[in-house]
Scaffold this active site. Sequence first.
Site, PDB file in Angstrom:
ATOM      1  N   LYS A  22       0.898  -1.111  -0.159  1.00 41.38           N
ATOM      2  CA  LYS A  22       0.031  -0.066  -0.064  1.00 41.38           C
ATOM      3  C   LYS A  22       1.019   1.445   0.039  1.00 41.38           C
ATOM      4  O   LYS A  22       0.605   2.024  -0.962  1.00 41.38           O
ATOM      5  CB  LYS A  22      -0.907   0.021   1.262  1.00 41.38           C
ATOM      6  CG  LYS A  22      -1.521   1.368   1.618  1.00 41.38           C
ATOM      7  CD  LYS A  22      -2.334   1.128   2.949  1.00 41.38           C
ATOM      8  CE  LYS A  22      -2.871   2.689   3.490  1.00 41.38           C
ATOM      9  NZ  LYS A  22      -1.440   3.271   3.971  1.00 41.38           N
ATOM     10  N   ASN A  23       1.922   1.136   0.961  1.00 40.95           N
ATOM     11  CA  ASN A  23       2.590   2.380   1.236  1.00 40.95           C
ATOM     12  C   ASN A  23       3.446   2.742  -0.207  1.00 40.95           C
ATOM     13  O   ASN A  23       3.852   4.088  -0.254  1.00 40.95           O
ATOM     14  CB  ASN A  23       3.304   2.488   2.516  1.00 40.95           C
ATOM     15  CG  ASN A  23       2.413   2.846   3.566  1.00 40.95           C
ATOM     16  OD1 ASN A  23       1.203   3.147   3.264  1.00 40.95           O
ATOM     17  ND2 ASN A  23       2.861   2.585   4.838  1.00 40.95           N
ATOM     18  N   ARG A  93      -4.210  10.005   3.394  1.00 43.93           N
ATOM     19  CA  ARG A  93      -3.171  10.397   4.100  1.00 43.93           C
ATOM     20  C   ARG A  93      -2.276  10.891   2.810  1.00 43.93           C
ATOM     21  O   ARG A  93      -1.747  11.902   2.856  1.00 43.93           O
ATOM     22  CB  ARG A  93      -2.497   9.727   5.219  1.00 43.93           C
ATOM     23  CG  ARG A  93      -1.297   9.977   5.896  1.00 43.93           C
ATOM     24  CD  ARG A  93      -1.728  11.062   6.993  1.00 43.93           C
ATOM     25  NE  ARG A  93      -0.800  11.842   7.321  1.00 43.93           N
ATOM     26  CZ  ARG A  93      -0.829  13.163   7.668  1.00 43.93           C
ATOM     27  NH1 ARG A  93      -2.088  13.477   8.209  1.00 43.93           N
ATOM     28  NH2 ARG A  93      -0.079  13.969   8.166  1.00 43.93           N
ATOM     29  N   CYS A 117      -5.840   8.195   8.397  1.00 41.56           N
ATOM     30  CA  CYS A 117      -5.916   7.728   9.772  1.00 41.56           C
ATOM     31  C   CYS A 117      -5.354   8.788  10.660  1.00 41.56           C
ATOM     32  O   CYS A 117      -4.095   9.238  10.515  1.00 41.56           O
ATOM     33  CB  CYS A 117      -5.255   6.552   9.901  1.00 41.56           C
ATOM     34  SG  CYS A 117      -5.896   5.045   9.245  1.00 41.56           S
ATOM     35  N   ARG A 122      -0.156  14.641  12.838  1.00 39.61           N
ATOM     36  CA  ARG A 122       0.534  14.238  11.832  1.00 39.61           C
ATOM     37  C   ARG A 122       1.039  15.508  11.074  1.00 39.61           C
ATOM     38  O   ARG A 122       0.740  15.837  10.303  1.00 39.61           O
ATOM     39  CB  ARG A 122       0.206  13.229  11.019  1.00 39.61           C
ATOM     40  CG  ARG A 122      -0.253  12.042  11.873  1.00 39.61           C
ATOM     41  CD  ARG A 122      -1.031  10.860  11.113  1.00 39.61           C
ATOM     42  NE  ARG A 122      -0.033  10.003  10.467  1.00 39.61           N
ATOM     43  CZ  ARG A 122      -0.380   9.014   9.433  1.00 39.61           C
ATOM     44  NH1 ARG A 122      -1.650   8.872   9.510  1.00 39.61           N
ATOM     45  NH2 ARG A 122       0.547   8.316   8.784  1.00 39.61           N
ATOM     46  N   PRO A 123       1.959  16.175  11.637  1.00 40.96           N
ATOM     47  CA  PRO A 123       2.449  17.229  11.102  1.00 40.96           C
ATOM     48  C   PRO A 123       3.119  17.059   9.689  1.00 40.96           C
ATOM     49  O   PRO A 123       3.696  16.007   9.463  1.00 40.96           O
ATOM     50  CB  PRO A 123       3.514  18.239  11.990  1.00 40.96           C
ATOM     51  CG  PRO A 123       3.915  17.055  12.929  1.00 40.96           C
ATOM     52  CD  PRO A 123       2.818  16.086  13.160  1.00 40.96           C
ATOM     53  N   ASP A 125       5.616  19.654   8.420  1.00 40.99           N
ATOM     54  CA  ASP A 125       6.514  20.718   8.426  1.00 40.99           C
ATOM     55  C   ASP A 125       7.749  20.011   7.773  1.00 40.99           C
ATOM     56  O   ASP A 125       8.485  21.193   7.122  1.00 40.99           O
ATOM     57  CB  ASP A 125       6.734  21.144   9.929  1.00 40.99           C
ATOM     58  CG  ASP A 125       7.552  20.265  10.717  1.00 40.99           C
ATOM     59  OD1 ASP A 125       6.393  19.069  10.973  1.00 40.99           O
ATOM     60  OD2 ASP A 125       8.638  19.946  11.289  1.00 40.99           O
ATOM     61  N   ASP A 307       3.522   0.408  12.382  1.00 37.61           N
ATOM     62  CA  ASP A 307       2.290  -0.177  11.981  1.00 37.61           C
ATOM     63  C   ASP A 307       1.815  -1.449  12.321  1.00 37.61           C
ATOM     64  O   ASP A 307       1.028  -2.092  11.771  1.00 37.61           O
ATOM     65  CB  ASP A 307       2.167   0.035  10.485  1.00 37.61           C
ATOM     66  CG  ASP A 307       2.033   1.353   9.536  1.00 37.61           C
ATOM     67  OD1 ASP A 307       1.647   2.435  10.534  1.00 37.61           O
ATOM     68  OD2 ASP A 307       2.371   1.654   8.655  1.00 37.61           O
ATOM     69  N   ARG A 400      -9.246   0.383   3.793  1.00 40.72           N
ATOM     70  CA  ARG A 400      -8.269   1.350   3.040  1.00 40.72           C
ATOM     71  C   ARG A 400      -7.014   0.535   2.574  1.00 40.72           C
ATOM     72  O   ARG A 400      -6.299   1.190   1.873  1.00 40.72           O
ATOM     73  CB  ARG A 400      -7.837   2.439   4.065  1.00 40.72           C
ATOM     74  CG  ARG A 400      -9.040   3.346   4.198  1.00 40.72           C
ATOM     75  CD  ARG A 400      -8.515   4.712   5.041  1.00 40.72           C
ATOM     76  NE  ARG A 400      -7.116   4.837   4.586  1.00 40.72           N
ATOM     77  CZ  ARG A 400      -6.343   5.291   5.445  1.00 40.72           C
ATOM     78  NH1 ARG A 400      -6.402   5.433   6.756  1.00 40.72           N
ATOM     79  NH2 ARG A 400      -5.058   5.382   5.012  1.00 40.72           N
TER      80      ARG A 400
END
Length: 421
Positions: A22-23, A93, A117, A122-123, A125, A307, A400
């Site tokens: 997935k990722n 995300r 999620c 979950r910044p 920056d 995860d 998902r």
Amino acid sequence: MARYEIKGGTPLSGTVTISGAKNAAVAILPASLLVAGPCRIENVPDISDVRILLSILEGMGADIQRPEENVVIIDCSKVTDTRPNPELVKKMRASYYLMGALLGRCGRAHVALPGGCNFASRPIDQHIKGFEALGADVEETDDYVELEPGPHGLQGNRICLDIVSVGATINIIIAAVLLPGQTIIENAAKEPHIVDLANFLNTMGANVSGAGTDTVKIRGVESLKGGTYAIIPDQIEAGTYLAAAAATGGNVLVRNVIPKHMDCITSKLAEMGAEISNYDDALRIRAAGRLRHTTVKTHPYPGFPTDMQAQICVCMSLASGVSRLTESVYETRFFGYCSELESMGADIQINGKTAIVTGTDRLYGATVSAHDLRAGAALVIAGLAAEGTTWVKNIHYVERGYERLIGKLTALGAAIRRVED
Ligand code: UD1
């Protein structure tokens, strides 16, 4: 609304084939915006995050064909739209990779802030820091990020990430591939899907080196050409099936894995008493007898993945003795599932970043709710191991990221079905 009904207590047994990661898929598909020509991408998991991403890209003008299962042919040559549909962007995300991809391809982007999620703050920056170092002017509001070339234009640069961030590493790689000059990312993340993204880009003509180490170098090229690429197997999906086999006392052959990627997970399951056999592209887990307690601390790759935190917590809940589970990436992640597991009989005390898990003989079926993708997967595992019937609600989270979950588990002997309310 749909939910899973699980009649627990059957040890999983048989063979399961792992889908594409997935990722990796959610990074490679936006990265295809950089390519002038059709990319044939194989081993693409059919999961809702991928379907949303394909809809976003199609809405931007990409030509997308699905000639066979798990294959996507995507041609972004005609894309000129730099404002992807905000409603769809907010549903996941990894839509933040559209920022890097559009910046690299068009020099500008207007992208809504991502959803997905939200098990922690979950910044982004570090992504923004990277884009600015590449010469972008960045305007960030509560709703969107707008990128355009700064006064000196866009070009490669040296960027040292303050935090090891998977997303920032990937976004900066994607943004830098077509920029003039060299970009060097220091303190880069090393996850397998970062290497996969680099391999995809290099197959299409990019010059990315060092992916999988903490220094990634990107030498800008003028253009990328189309080609064919197959996505790696999903480390976390494989880990989830291994944990499910361990929790149910099963015997499962997990096919289509890269065993090296699994070491951080299998070593812990082995410590807990499961027997693991490694093959070229498969693993067998046999879990006879009760699991033993252990200590796990999550870390960026090659450490134990955050995860897999929730799934290993289920194994700990059923193990003998007291286990310690420490989260070092997303501190608030326990809150997505521990109270649900407790309603099934688990004994978990959360003390800051550490959960103290006192193993119990058995879990009991209950009605529980998934609050994020991996939390949902853990509740499914708990339901498979529990005595009685479990109903898992909010399963859109699970869908998902897990392709054909019901089919794969049923083939392993599980009594699980999807029920429409
Ligand atoms: C990715 C994975 C997700 C996984 C996570 C950690 C994808 C699509 N998602 O998420 O499944 O749980 O890696 O392995 O690949 N951080 C900042 N600023 C930033 C970026 C991150 O402070 O700009 C912090 C985060 O809050 C977190 C840590 O850095 O504490 C790591 O986050 P990161 O690696 O970026 O996670 P994601 O890429 O969002």
